[in-house]
Design an enzyme around this catalytic site. Sequence first.
Site, short mmCIF file in Angstrom:
data_model
loop_
_atom_site.label_atom_id
_atom_site.label_comp_id
_atom_site.label_asym_id
_atom_site.label_seq_id
_atom_site.Cartn_x
_atom_site.Cartn_y
_atom_site.Cartn_z
N ASP A 190 0.86 -1.20 0.00
CA ASP A 190 0.00 0.00 0.00
C ASP A 190 0.89 1.24 0.00
O ASP A 190 2.07 1.17 0.37
CB ASP A 190 -0.92 0.03 1.23
CG ASP A 190 -1.87 1.23 1.21
OD1 ASP A 190 -2.54 1.45 0.18
OD2 ASP A 190 -1.95 1.97 2.20
N SER A 191 0.30 2.37 -0.38
CA SER A 191 1.05 3.64 -0.35
C SER A 191 1.41 4.03 1.08
O SER A 191 2.29 4.86 1.28
CB SER A 191 0.20 4.74 -0.99
OG SER A 191 -1.03 4.84 -0.31
N CYS B 50 -4.26 -1.45 -2.30
CA CYS B 50 -4.40 -0.01 -2.50
C CYS B 50 -5.23 0.18 -3.77
O CYS B 50 -4.85 -0.31 -4.84
CB CYS B 50 -3.01 0.61 -2.68
SG CYS B 50 -3.04 2.36 -3.09
N GLU C 194 -3.77 9.35 7.72
CA GLU C 194 -2.31 9.21 7.88
C GLU C 194 -1.81 10.07 9.05
O GLU C 194 -0.83 9.74 9.68
CB GLU C 194 -1.58 9.62 6.59
CG GLU C 194 -1.72 8.62 5.45
CD GLU C 194 -0.78 7.42 5.55
OE1 GLU C 194 0.38 7.59 5.94
OE2 GLU C 194 -1.22 6.29 5.22
N CYS D 137 -11.24 2.79 -0.80
CA CYS D 137 -9.88 3.21 -0.45
C CYS D 137 -9.57 2.50 0.86
O CYS D 137 -10.39 2.53 1.79
CB CYS D 137 -9.81 4.72 -0.28
SG CYS D 137 -8.23 5.26 0.42
N HIS E 172 -7.72 3.15 3.21
CA HIS E 172 -7.58 3.99 4.41
C HIS E 172 -8.93 4.26 5.08
O HIS E 172 -8.98 4.57 6.27
CB HIS E 172 -6.98 5.35 4.03
CG HIS E 172 -5.50 5.34 3.84
ND1 HIS E 172 -4.88 4.70 2.80
CD2 HIS E 172 -4.49 5.91 4.57
CE1 HIS E 172 -3.57 4.88 2.88
NE2 HIS E 172 -3.31 5.61 3.95
#
Length: 274
Positions: free
Chosen positions: A11-12, A74, A159, A193, A195
């Site tokens: 994942d990023s 992701c 994040e 997504c 996240h």
Amino acid sequence: MNKQGPIGIFDSGYGGLTVFKEIIKELPQYNFVYLGDNARVPYGTRSFETVYQYTWESVQALFELGCPLIVLACNTASSKALKSIQTINLPQFPDNRRVLGVIRPTTERIGEFTKSRSVGILATPGTVMSNSYKIEIKRFFPDIEVFQEACPIWVSLVENNEINSPGAEYFVKKHIDQLLAKSDKIDTILLACTHYPLLYPLIRKFTPPSIQILQQGEIVSKSLSKYLEHHPEIDHQLKKDSEILFYTTESPEVFNEKAGLFFGKEVNSTHISL
Ligand code: DGL
């Protein structure tokens, strides 16, 4: 790649850990390597070329760590880089290595969840602009109408651990309202997504109770398990002694501190340069 190796999860940043957690529950016997490109997150606001370049560099790093199979946990990387990796890069390797994404497992099952045949997609600007969800859902379920809403700030809220702040309330409500204003028939919203599950309590708060909210972790883990059943030639290349390693392109100390929030338990990561 003749030796057996771990499954790579990419994942990023931290978001893929919400999917990884479910994959480990489903496949506890396998070895895994998680790679978070935390130094270059977010991907969701970057161009096609940049996301492809960053993702391919990360995939190569996971190959070097011995992974014969990689899951791009992701959506942005799956929608902007997966196809190019599968069609341009992988054919150059003589062995049987594979890279999978999270969009197909989700879109092939979305029809099970919606009765009104109107689905809302919440995703990064990159995923929305790629139209991957619209295209893939039409392929499996031509009768389903898809409404998309890009949420450019949400990944940064997650994040930076701002998920309980007044700012998060404002931006979550804003995008839910904008999505629901596109159609009053939406009965299912997909968090497209990895996240976004961290924002679930707020998303639930601002979404009418009659609308179901889908997260990808369980759907992707079940799909991976089926994939391995149907592809013994890949499964035979995978090591199964339950070892889990974490790598980050940023500071391991910071990764260890924040990753617990996503993963649900302590992690011990190592720095990697791409
Ligand atoms: N977690 C990623 C996704 O599923 C995106 C995060 C980012 O913008 O880097 O789309």
